[in-house]
Design a protein around this motif. Structure first.
Motif: not given
Length: 739
Positions: A303-310, A559-562
């Motif tokens: 889920d792209r939106e879940v990936a963005r939130l996490k 890399l994401t911020d997380a």
């Protein structure tokens, strides 16, 4: 062909380069290198065996012995890995004031090696490539020769020189024989397209000036190495790790060492030989998955939106309030019965006990501190109560006695367990995805729709996007077994001390020497050293937990911020080498490197750009450039420095077997990769990979199968990036098969 006794094994087509006038001096020097290697290996083997036979020691003596064994063993492994091919090449300095080496000839060549090497008489045979004296070999250009008259690079194959290239930095070349050995850049550049193998080939001798400048840059702060495909970003990153360990004593293993983070396991397999070949066996390599226990089985987040939130750093920040909910002192007081007196435990006492741990103490480890503080408060109250009745002659119990008694108070221990429970990271994170009210309280910035999107039917079905939260939770919570383990270790240490005390007492009693030497055994320094020796190495309990003195991050654009929080948690010094290409970011990378990195917590940032493509032939780049520019007009597309003479070819998916069969018939060596055919089974020469798993790798032949389908479901940028990445893995030939 050259004689088998020679270190040179030049093919017939290069016979003129085998002239003794050209290679005679090298033959003699490399024979001396081989002889010195044999001598040093024998000497080091004897020293290592002698050290290992020494009686066991304790304390600092044992540490020094182990460090010496490790150092000797590492040196031996490197020397045994090579013969004369420890030598990379040579450089000849310009004469100073027109003088040579004293007999009217040019100055003597300086030979470079993977390690420094001297002969038994102390004469320098090889200069370590990382030393300042070796820098001109890599940095010299025709515009800035760095004091060199010429440079020679060797190509080694199975321990023999199969080619070499000379470059002259002056107009005075010498006689006709010397001129015959000079190559224009085309021969050297053509060598960069040599057949690939399943492991990254040795490229140390061919590091270019722009790459070497980055390798030798200082380690203060974060250095971003920004470059497109084929510019040698990975080569620079790995050689920089080896260089920094040699040049900067603040980065050695005792201070944390170096961690290299790669994008996936095929990448780690591909580069596995590079650092050992540079004499560095102690560098730790891993992927982000490897940093977290659950990483091995984590699936991609669909889920792209879940990936963005996490993937937001704020979500990692939700771990702190999530833990804080389990560190709230009870608001009700109660009477506590003890064998000596009944005392009142007030809400203020609970608050005082809960404030006892030092800031930053992990939750599970702090639990023991809180309990000890609570017991001390109650022991004081018991003492006060008994003090009021001193005439009765009641003996004041010790804190430990009160503590043992309180362990038997089921109601008190249950209240304490509810107020400060032992927690596991998977439980904490799973609760966020299962209990909406809990998530809303810990992440109040989320909208109701976002809270709903993050809920999971199986909250423990971990995805890659969960790993930063699991990592942050494990760091914040600590080991649930830590307190129990410390109690066991403390009990074992107390027993060991008691045993030592009995032995020392007997030795001191029997000591009739004039200086009473045995009394030294009671010294605090010796006892502390023995205690430290018994403790073991705590780093063995989490070899990838850090802290590390320096971290190298390859393919950092993904890399994401997380995920950056995972990296920075392991690098408190903020000394990093960050390698990537904004144009290869599947999720897009619209900001600058500086903006991205400042947002995640880095502030001392330097950036170096690589713009020359040494790997990908111009024919392939001409086809790949429009693909990425259509999605990212400002992409840093590097300029290829060589042509393969082979145009990109096109066909249909049904042609795949024929394409590979023709390639196998034409190429006796090398590797190929099929990208985009999940059902295709590869073998030792032909890999079958997705675009993401091909990132960071290179192959002689790359076959794309239906590339228009790359990135389906991930948006236009992801598909363009996947096609661009896949196309630029080719070092010789690219075939595109479309439906």
């Amino acid at each position: 062909m050259t004689d088998r006794t020679s270190v040179f094994d030049l093919p017939t087509s290069r016979r003129r380069k085998a002239d003794p006038a050209l290679v005679g001096a090298d033959e003699r020097h490399l024979a001396a290198v081989a002889a010195s290697l044999t001598h040093q290996i024998g000497e080091l083997t004897q020293r290592l065996e002698a050290r290992r036979r020494e009686p066991g020691r304790a304390g600092t003596g044992a540490l020094e012995r182990d460090q010496e064994i490790h150092r000797l063993g590492a040196r031996l492994r490197t020397l045994r890995r090579f013969g004369a091919d420890l030598c990379l090449g040579r450089m000849v300095p310009l004469p100073i004031d027109g003088e040579g080496d004293g007999d009217g000839t040019a100055p003597a060549p300086i030979y470079l090696g993977r390690l420094g090497l001297t002969d038994p008489d102390g004469n320098r045979l090889l200069v370590d490539w990382r030393s300042p004296a070796a820098e001109p070999f890599f940095a010299a250009t025709h515009g800035d020769p760095r004091g060199l008259a010429s440079r020679r690079r060797y190509r080694w194959t199975h321990g023999r020189i199969t080619d070499y290239w000379d470059e002259a930095f002056t107009d005075e070349v010498g006689d006709d024989v010397a001129r015959a050995a000079l190559e224009d850049t085309s021969a050297f550049i053509a060598s960069l397209g040599a057949s690939r193998s399943p492991r990254m080939r040795d490229v140390l001798a061919t590091i270019a000036a722009d790459q070497d400048a980055i390798v030798r840059a200082g380690a203060d702060g974060a250095l971003v190495v920004d470059g497109g495909p084929g510019t040698g970003k990975t080569v620079v990153a790995l050689h920089r790790a080896a260089y920094l360990l040699h040049a900067d004593p603040g980065l050695d293993e005792r201070r944390g060492g170096v961690l290299v983070l790669g994008p996936h396991q095929p990448y780690l397999d591909y580069v596995a030989d590079v650092l050992p070949a540079l004499g560095e066996d102690g560098v730790r390599t891993a992927t982000l998955r490897d940093l977290v226990l659950e990483g091995a089985d984590a699936a991609p987040e669909a889920d792209r939106e879940v990936a963005r939130l996490k993937g937001a750093a704020a979500m990692v920040g939700a771990i702190e309030p999530a833990v804080a909910l389990y560190e709230e002192p009870p608001t009700q007081g109660r009477e506590v019965a003890t064998p000596w007196a009944d005392v009142w435990l007030s809400p203020v006492d609970w608050v005082e006990a809960f404030a006892a741990p030092e800031p930053g103490t992990p939750h599970n480890e702090a639990r023991e501190v809180v309990w000890a503080a609570l017991c001390a408060i109650l022991a004081d109250k018991v003492a006060d109560a008994l003090g009021e009745g001193e005439e009765d002659g009641d003996e004041v119990p010790s804190v430990e006695a009160v503590r043992r008694a309180l362990r038997l108070d089921d109601e008190l221990t249950a209240t304490f367990g509810r107020a400060w429970p032992l927690l596991g990271a998977p439980d904490l994170v799973a609760d966020l995805w299962e209990v909406p009210a809990y998530l809303r309280r810990c992440a109040p910035w989320l909208s109701p729709a976002e809270v709903h999107a993050l809920q999971r039917e199986d909250p423990r079905a971990w995805t890659v996007a969960d790993l930063p939260l699991l990592d942050a939770a494990r760091r914040r919570l600590g080991d649930p077994e830590a307190a129990r383990r410390r109690r066991r270790e403390a009990a074992a240490l107390a027993a060991e001390r008691a045993y030592r005390a009995d032995v020392v007492a007997d030795l001191v009693a029997a000591d009739d020497s004039e200086l009473r030497v045995m009394s030294m055994l009671r010294g605090d320094d010796l006892q502390n050293a023995l205690d430290a020796d018994a403790d073991g190495d705590p780093r063995d309990r989490g070899r990838l937990a850090g802290p590390f003195a320096h971290v190298v991050v390859d393919e950092a654009q993904e890399l994401t911020d997380a995920e950056w929080q995972m990296v920075l948690a392991r690098c408190p010094s903020r000394s990093l080498t960050i390698v990537g290409d904004r144009a290869q970011a599947r999720s897009g990378f619209s900001e600058s490197w500086e903006e991205r990195l400042r947002r995640v917590g880095l502030h001392r940032i330097d950036r170096a750009s690589l713009r020359v493509n040494y790997r990908t032939p111009s024919e392939v780049m001409a086809a790949a450039e429009p693909v990425i520019r259509a999605a990212l007009p400002d992409a840093n597309v590097p300029t290829s420095v060589r042509d393969s003479g082979v145009p990109v070819t096109y066909g249909r998916p049904a042609d795949l077997d024929d394409v590979l069969a023709r390639w196998r018939a034409e190429a006796e060596e090398g590797t190929a990769c099929v990208i985009g055919a999940p059902g295709f089974a590869g073998d030792e020469r032909v890999r079958s990979l997705t675009p993401s798993l091909a990132k960071g790798l290179e192959f002689d032949l790359v076959v794309l199968v239906e590339p228009d389908r790359f990135g389906e479901g991930d948006g236009g940028v992801a598909g363009a990036v996947d096609r661009y990445v896949a196309m630029t893995r080719a070092t010789q030939r690219l075939v595109v098969l479309t439906g």
